[in-house]
Design a protein around this motif. Sequence first.
Motif, PDB file in Angstrom:
ATOM      1  N   ASN A   1       0.822  -1.216   0.000  1.00 33.87           N
ATOM      2  CA  ASN A   1       0.000   0.000   0.000  1.00 33.87           C
ATOM      3  C   ASN A   1       0.854   1.263   0.000  1.00 33.87           C
ATOM      4  O   ASN A   1       0.525   2.242  -0.679  1.00 33.87           O
ATOM      5  N   ASN A   2       1.951   1.236   0.762  1.00 27.88           N
ATOM      6  CA  ASN A   2       2.834   2.404   0.798  1.00 27.88           C
ATOM      7  C   ASN A   2       3.461   2.668  -0.569  1.00 27.88           C
ATOM      8  O   ASN A   2       3.593   3.822  -0.994  1.00 27.88           O
ATOM      9  N   LEU A   3       3.849   1.601  -1.261  1.00 23.11           N
ATOM     10  CA  LEU A   3       4.420   1.760  -2.599  1.00 23.11           C
ATOM     11  C   LEU A   3       3.379   2.316  -3.573  1.00 23.11           C
ATOM     12  O   LEU A   3       3.699   3.136  -4.445  1.00 23.11           O
TER      13      LEU A   3
ATOM     14  N   VAL B   1       1.726   7.259  -6.726  1.00 27.80           N
ATOM     15  CA  VAL B   1       0.755   8.299  -7.090  1.00 27.80           C
ATOM     16  C   VAL B   1       1.280   9.684  -6.733  1.00 27.80           C
ATOM     17  O   VAL B   1       1.186  10.630  -7.530  1.00 27.80           O
ATOM     18  N   THR B   2       1.876   9.809  -5.558  1.00 31.52           N
ATOM     19  CA  THR B   2       2.352  11.135  -5.126  1.00 31.52           C
ATOM     20  C   THR B   2       3.655  11.532  -5.809  1.00 31.52           C
ATOM     21  O   THR B   2       3.934  12.725  -5.961  1.00 31.52           O
TER      22      THR B   2
ATOM     23  N   ALA C   1      12.112  10.635  -4.348  1.00 33.89           N
ATOM     24  CA  ALA C   1      11.002  10.168  -3.517  1.00 33.89           C
ATOM     25  C   ALA C   1      11.244   8.727  -3.065  1.00 33.89           C
ATOM     26  O   ALA C   1      11.004   8.372  -1.895  1.00 33.89           O
ATOM     27  N   TYR C   2      11.737   7.880  -3.951  1.00 36.94           N
ATOM     28  CA  TYR C   2      11.989   6.481  -3.598  1.00 36.94           C
ATOM     29  C   TYR C   2      13.268   6.317  -2.788  1.00 36.94           C
ATOM     30  O   TYR C   2      13.346   5.441  -1.914  1.00 36.94           O
ATOM     31  N   ILE C   3      14.259   7.131  -3.077  1.00 40.79           N
ATOM     32  CA  ILE C   3      15.512   7.069  -2.309  1.00 40.79           C
ATOM     33  C   ILE C   3      15.274   7.522  -0.871  1.00 40.79           C
ATOM     34  O   ILE C   3      15.730   6.880   0.084  1.00 40.79           O
ATOM     35  N   ASN C   4      14.551   8.606  -0.701  1.00 44.91           N
ATOM     36  CA  ASN C   4      14.291   9.130   0.642  1.00 44.91           C
ATOM     37  C   ASN C   4      13.442   8.178   1.481  1.00 44.91           C
ATOM     38  O   ASN C   4      13.536   8.167   2.713  1.00 44.91           O
TER      39      ASN C   4
END
Length: 311
Positions: A128-130, A135-136, A187-190
């Motif tokens: 769900n987080n992914l 989307v964001t 966004a994915y790295i953070n």
Amino acid sequence: MINFRYHVVSLTAVFLALAIGLVVGTAALNGPVADSLKENVNALRKDNQQMRQAVQSMEKELELEEEFAAQTAELLLPGKLTDKRVLVVGLPTGRDHTEGVLKMLQLAGAKVSRLDLQDKFINPDNNNNLLELAVTAARPTSAPTADLPSNSNGVETSSALLASVLLDRAAGATPVTEADRRAVLAAYINANYLTTEEPVTASAEAVILVSGQPYVDKDSAKKDESVLKVAEQFDQAGTLVVGGNGSAGGNLVAAVRSDPVLVQTISTVDNANTVQGQLVTALALVQQVTEKKAGQYGVADNATLLPRLPQ
């Protein structure tokens, strides 16, 4: 009349005879038995020594084969991928041999960038987080929400977004701006879903997914499925080669080879954990780039050793 003294003398004689028999028998057998045991021990010691020598010989032979493959790569690869932009995506199970694949691509002259997916990206608990992050994180020129897969699979949706940012787009499509690419990756790295050795500043012409053995924990089936979703999305976006370790038990190489659709477009190498396989992985990419042809390579029964490239 037989008295008590007679019984004592008789019993004493019996026990004395037994004792003498044991001593004599032991003395008689001790030589042959000891000699037989000694022969068996010597034979086992000799067999053990021969097996140890055989193992040492095979280890030496393997070292020589690896060295042969490394020297062969220096003859075969230079100039084969000159200035080709290649993205290497290391999956959690393929981390041990990602560096070897990178070196082969660099030897071939490719401009290589690297991205490593973390275990968190594959973990089904983060689905769900992914999904929310995809989307964001989407940007105007990366992948508008409407263009992402319309389902509830977070790995699939995030992989589609990353593929749209990291790979070249079809002719006529709007290219991704550098600012949007950086924003999506950040966004994915953070969120600790992926890491990069250095900033990815340009899109790639092709991708190599470096994988390994299948998962074996309680969530293994879901994790193996997630890895396949990653491959599917990068395959839809561009040219893909999978370099893996083995081809059985549900790992990514096995999953691709058993899929009648994916096997037509994705090249696989089942021994990319070796120098030979890393060389073949680079050659498989050469074949994909120059001939648009997929192949299945390695040491499995349903694979060939290496691609047949045109002169």
